[in-house]
Structures are given as structure tokens and as C-alpha cells.
Design an enzyme around this catalytic site. Structure first.
Site, PDB file in Angstrom:
ATOM      1  N   CYS A 181      -6.880   4.268   2.851  1.00 43.44           N
ATOM      2  CA  CYS A 181      -6.479   4.238   4.260  1.00 43.44           C
ATOM      3  C   CYS A 181      -7.708   4.329   5.154  1.00 43.44           C
ATOM      4  O   CYS A 181      -7.655   3.954   6.319  1.00 43.44           O
ATOM      5  CB  CYS A 181      -5.476   5.329   4.573  1.00 43.44           C
TER       6      CYS A 181
ATOM      7  N   GLU B 108      -3.842  -4.100   8.991  1.00 42.80           N
ATOM      8  CA  GLU B 108      -4.412  -3.525   7.774  1.00 42.80           C
ATOM      9  C   GLU B 108      -4.147  -4.488   6.620  1.00 42.80           C
ATOM     10  O   GLU B 108      -3.037  -4.982   6.462  1.00 42.80           O
ATOM     11  CB  GLU B 108      -3.725  -2.183   7.493  1.00 42.80           C
TER      12      GLU B 108
ATOM     13  N   LYS C 191       7.633  13.509  -4.897  1.00 38.08           N
ATOM     14  CA  LYS C 191       7.897  12.179  -5.467  1.00 38.08           C
ATOM     15  C   LYS C 191       6.572  11.419  -5.422  1.00 38.08           C
ATOM     16  O   LYS C 191       6.189  10.884  -4.384  1.00 38.08           O
ATOM     17  CB  LYS C 191       8.977  11.473  -4.632  1.00 38.08           C
TER      18      LYS C 191
ATOM     19  N   GLU D  21       0.434  10.828   7.276  1.00 43.44           N
ATOM     20  CA  GLU D  21      -0.892  10.213   7.180  1.00 43.44           C
ATOM     21  C   GLU D  21      -0.683   8.741   6.873  1.00 43.44           C
ATOM     22  O   GLU D  21      -0.296   8.388   5.762  1.00 43.44           O
ATOM     23  CB  GLU D  21      -1.712  10.870   6.066  1.00 43.44           C
TER      24      GLU D  21
HETATM   25  C1  UN1 Z   1      -6.458   7.836   1.526  1.00 42.14           C
HETATM   26  O1  UN1 Z   1      -6.857   6.701   1.317  1.00 42.14           O
HETATM   27  O2  UN1 Z   1      -5.228   8.061   1.696  1.00 42.14           O
HETATM   28  O3  UN1 Z   1     -12.002   9.803   2.835  1.00 42.14           O
HETATM   29  C2  UN1 Z   1      -7.310   9.050   1.523  1.00 42.14           C
HETATM   30  C3  UN1 Z   1     -11.643   9.132   1.863  1.00 42.14           C
HETATM   31  C4  UN1 Z   1     -10.956   9.848   0.733  1.00 42.14           C
HETATM   32  C5  UN1 Z   1      -9.506  10.031   1.003  1.00 42.14           C
HETATM   33  C6  UN1 Z   1      -8.770   8.780   1.385  1.00 42.14           C
HETATM   34  N1  UN1 Z   1     -11.611  11.101   0.515  1.00 42.14           N
HETATM   35  O4  UN1 Z   1     -11.777   7.932   1.792  1.00 42.14           O
END
Ligand code: UN1
Length: 520
Positions: free
Chosen positions: A285, A396, A173, A251
Site C-alpha cells: 500500500c 492504484e 480472517k 488502512e
Molecule cells: C502494507 O502494504 O499494507 O512501510 C504495509 C511499508 C511496510 C508496511 C506496508 N513496512 O512498506
């Protein structure tokens, strides 16, 4: 209205009673596609199709599965530019970053193409004669996946590609904000010859299609769940998975520290901090949330940093290829970000730069032109006087905002860096080997950069966090294999009789003790 795109279930396109639109983040007038919105019954059908496909796919030799994923990599390479444009058009990151994110999926396919020729197990000596012990990696079964909009090809590839190479089948999804990218990506698996039902895609929002997929764990239709997104949703998935004895891949969020110590190469540190804070408009993230700066260089750093921030180019990344960042992915992200403007003052922080939403009346000098009301664009925002414990420091923000935090020395910097509930990525800028060593050994984070940014993971290193950033699972490289396979231990006894380990093991009988001191 364009013809709605149906779910990809068991090799068929399946329509739904209701549909939704995906519009360009940078230009709301641009309709990218219309998609079926999955019902619960359709999500269930997708799980059934994946269960049926598992029989054939799990029996396909791993090197053959790997070759197929290599073909997906070739197709991605061929379509790199079109896909990158679609990523930029649909979710709004710059073309340069979009190309990089497609490349990350290509790298992932390349890595797991060859992993199909390894997937090593072990041979282990038995304590009994005429008996062999071996281990095998076995696929888990059907994997449910929910992914976010900010890396709509790279992050799904981190899940789908290793899940498939190890023989699992998938119900995915994708984020509703990146449905077109997801559809295009999934079509390349079809092109490469993936059997029908091995990868199923159900479209829709998190509250409906996503929630239905989570419910499938309670119906016993999934053997694994993989999720990238918020910590709040990750906790829910973890709870449902837990009561079904599944070990999910989670994650989650981050509030990543970037530390600049007094001996750092300031130009390098300033550039790294700007990219860590504002790449993808802060919607990663791995985005830096707090820049923690050593007192003796605080003023010099801040001046140079604010100088660079005021030069940032912002605008529609399809219309203006030189922008540093584009729009918010969606309106909700914008509103959530806008709220943080109310957090600073009550806690005593100072707004050093930024004025909320970019409008035609209120635009920074780096606004690239065009109508800012076509999407949701945010001023680059910098807070100073921020300290651990303040809401700005802890939460965040997921937008173009950074706090500059003053500390005195490496130990205070590490303490501040660890004073958040998250622990995803981290960075330190220093030339001092001892300080770098201290930082990397004491920082509570799954990923650490020395003299580089908090972002920019490579496809063959473990990706994931500690504390509230996840549940300890890792994606990418060889480490992800643990999350999509279980170990089967095999005892193969050719002795032709009942041999009882431990009870009948023939250990050697020792002779009389040797007193070495009396020998010479
Ligand atoms: C994300 O934001 O879920 O290292 C992953 C990084 C990218 C991946 C981010 N290659 O910022």
C-alpha cells in the site's frame, strides 16, 4: 492431498464442509496447504468463543499480557528463518523482504511487551475536596480483523498484538493467499500460552468468510473492526461499523508520490525510486505510484532510472535468492495489473518500458531463469508523459508499474503530489532545507520521508493515511492504543456526603482590586 487445516476456534481445530488450497505464488505446482473454508455459523462460533475468553483475558493483569506477547516475540525470533521462507513460498516476496517483515512483527511484540507495564491512565485533580478523579484505558471487547496477503505477518501483528495487550480478544480472517503463514503465526500465540479463544482464526475468502465476519457487526457480536485492504472494501466496513456505532481501523489504498527536486542526490533518489516502485513487486500500500521529477534533472533522472529498471532481477524468490521481486500474489492481482496497460495510450501517456506478463518468449534481460508460466510475473513497467488527471496518475495499480511525471519546481511538485484521492505515504529527495520543510508541511499524507523511500515504516511510528487511504486511525506505537481502548473516567468520592461539582464548588472570593499604578 494433505489433511485440511481447521479454523482455530476456542482452542479447538474446527473443520468445514468445504476446503480451499493455498499454492505458492511463485510456483503453482507447489501446494502449501489445504484449509477449511468457514461457514457463517463457524464465524459466529468464533465470535462467541472470543466473547467467552474476554472475561478471563481482560481480567489478566496488563504486565502479564505483555509478558506473554514478549514470548510470542521470542518464538518469532526463533522461527524467523522458517517463517520468512514460508512467507516467500506462499505469497512470493523476496527472502530479504520476508525476513524484514517477520522482524517487524518481532519489533511489534517487543514494543507492546513493555507497553503492558505502562498503559498509563491519568490522575486528575477534582474541584471538590476529598474526591479523586482518575482515568483508565479499558479494552473494547471482541475485535474482528481482516488482513491482506502482502504483509501476512507484520500487518496482522500491528492489529493482534496491541488488541491483545490492551485486553481485547480477536477473531481474525487472514487473506486466503496467506493462510499457511497465518496458521503458523497463530500457533506461536498458542505456544506462548494465550488462553483458548483469545485469538481465533477463521480461514476463507473475502467474499464468504470475510463478508460473514463483517455481518457479525450487525449481529452485535463485535466491539471493534480492523481492516487492511482496498478502499472499496474499507468503505463497506466503515458503513456497517458506522450504523453499529463502532469506530473501525481502516488502512486502505495509496497512490504515493515520490518527488525528486533539482538539487537531489540523484543516485540516492534513483535507488529510492526503484525500491519504492518495485519492492514486493509493487504490491504494497506504500508503493510509489508517481515519481514526480523537477524539470532541470528530468532527462538525467529518467536515463539513470530506466537503466536501473532494465537491470532488475525478477523470478521465483525461493529458487533465486538475488531477485529484486517475485510473482504476483495471485492471478487476480495479475489481471487487474494487466488492465492498466490499456489506460495509458487513450490519455496520451507513453510506455517507456515494460511488456505485460513475463513469458518464455517475452522476458526482460533480468529474468532469473526457470519457467515464467509457473506463476504470474510482470515486466517492470514505466510510463512517461503522465499528468495529473490521467487515469494512470490517479488509480492504484498494485503491481510493478511506475509513472514518471515532469514538473517545474517545488511548488508544482507538491501540487502534483497532492492531486490524487489518496494520502498514505510520500517522499521527497532534496538537500534544500526550505524545500523539504515546504514539502513536509504541505503534503497531504499520513507519512512522509525526506531522502528516503515511500515504504519502510518502522514498528513504533504511527502508520496510516489521510483522504481515501483510511479513516484517520493509526496503527503501531503508542498511537494505536487509542483504537483498542476506551477511556473510563472515575470519580472517587471519600467525603461521605453529597458533593455537587459546579454547583457547590468553593471558589475563592476575591478581595478589593489592586491598582498597581498607584502603589509607587
Ligand atoms: C502494507 O502494504 O499494507 O512501510 C504495509 C511499508 C511496510 C508496511 C506496508 N513496512 O512498506
Amino acid at each position: 492431498m494433505p489433511t485440511p487445516i481447521g479454523h482455530m476456534i476456542g482452542g479447538h481445530s474446527v473443520e468445514s464442509p468445504t476446503t480451499f488450497e493455498s499454492r505458492s505464488s511463485g510456483n503453482g505446482a507447489d501446494l502449501v496447504g489445504v484449509f477449511a473454508a468457514a461457514t457463517k455459523e463457524q464465524v459466529r462460533e468464533a465470535c462467541v468463543a472470543a466473547r467467552e475468553a474476554f472475561v478471563l483475558w481482560s481480567a489478566t493483569p496488563a504486565p502479564v499480557r505483555g509478558e506473554l506477547l514478549g514470548k510470542v516475540g521470542n518464538a518469532l525470533e526463533r522461527e524467523k528463518e522458517s517463517l520468512a521462507r514460508l512467507v516467500t513460498r506462499e505469497m512470493g516476496k523476496t527472502l530479504k523482504e520476508a525476513r524484514g517483515s517477520v522482524q517487524e512483527a518481532i519489533d511489534t511484540c517487543r514494543f507492546f511487551q513493555s507497553e503492558g507495564r505502562r498503559l498509563y491512565g491519568q490522575t486528575v485533580p477534582s474541584e471538590m475536596p476529598n474526591k479523586e478523579l482518575t482515568t483508565y484505558r479499558r479494552p473494547l471487547g471482541v475485535v474482528g480483523m481482516i488482513t491482506a496477503s502482502n504483509f501476512p505477518i507484520a500487518v496482522p501483528s500491528w492489529k493482534i498484538v496491541p488488541a491483545l495487550v490492551t485486553g481485547n480478544t480477536v477473531v481474525w480472517k487472514p487473506s486466503s493467499d496467506a493462510s499457511a503463514v497465518a496458521y503458523a503465526f497463530a500457533k506461536l500465540f498458542e505456544e506462548a500460552g494465550l488462553p483458548p479463544g483469545a485469538l481465533n482464526v477463521v480461514f476463507g475468502g473475502g467474499r464468504d468468510a470475510g463478508a460473514y465476519l463483517i455481518d457479525m457487526m450487525d449481529e452485535g457480536r463485535l466491539n471493534k473492526f480492523a481492516f487492511t485492504g482496498s478502499t472499496a472494501v474499507g468503505r463497506v466496513i466503515g458503513e456497517v461499523a458506522g450504523r453499529n456505532l463502532l469506530h473501525p481501523t481502516l488502512e486502505l489504498g495509496g497512490k504515493n508520490p515520490l518527488v525528486v527536486l533539482r538539487d537531489a542526490d540523484l543516485d540516492n533518489a534513483v535507488q529510492g525510486a526503484v525500491f519504492s516502485a518495485f519492492a514486493t513487486g509493487g504490491q504494497r500500500c506504500t508503493t510509489a505510484g508517481n515519481v514526480i521529477v523537477d524539470a532541470p534533472i528530468y532527462e538525467a533522472f529518467l536515463e539513470r532510472f530506466l537503466g536501473k529498471v532494465s537491470e532488475l532481477r525478477i523470478g521465483d524468490p525461493l529458487a533465486h535468492q538475488d531477485v529484486d521481486y517475485g510473482p504476483f500474489i495471485n492471478e487476480r492481482f495479475y489481471h487487474d495489473w494487466q488492465d492498466h496497460y490499456g489506460w495509458g495510450e487513450p490519455d496520451g501517456a507513453t510506455l517507456a518500458y515494460g511488456k505485460g506478463r513475463i513469458t518464455s518468449e517475452s522476458a526482460p534481460s533480468g529474468w532469473a531463469g526457470g519457467d515464467p508460466a509457473a506463476g504470474f510475473y510482470g515486466w517492470p513497467t514505466v510510463w512517461t508523459g503522465v499528468e495529473p488527471g490521467m487515469r494512470l496518475f490517479q488509480e492504484e495499480v498494485f503491481g510493478p508499474t511506475i509513472n514518471v511525471v515532469k514538473v517545474d519546481g517545488v511548488d508544482a511538485a507538491i501540487d502534483a503530489a497532492n492531486a490524487v484521492e489518496y494520502g498514505l505515504s510520500s517522499a521527497v529527495y532534496t538537500m534544500n532545507r526550505d524545500w523539504a520543510y515546504r514539502f513536509k508541511s504541505r503534503i497531504q499524507a499520513g507519512m512522509t520521508s525526506i531522502n528516503n523511500t515511500t515504504v519502510g515504516a518502522e514498528a513504533h511510528l504511527p502508520f496510516g493515511g489521510v483522504k481515501a487511504s483510511g479513516n484517520g486511525t493509526r496503527e503501531s506505537g503508542i498511537w494505536v492504543l487509542e483504537n483498542y481502548t476506551y477511556w473510563q473516567a472515575v470519580n472517587d468520592d471519600v467525603s461521605g456526603r453529597l458533593q455537587l461539582a459546579q454547583m457547590e464548588t468553593q471558589y475563592v472570593t476575591p478581595s478589593d482590586e489592586v491598582d498597581v499604578g498607584s502603589l509607587f
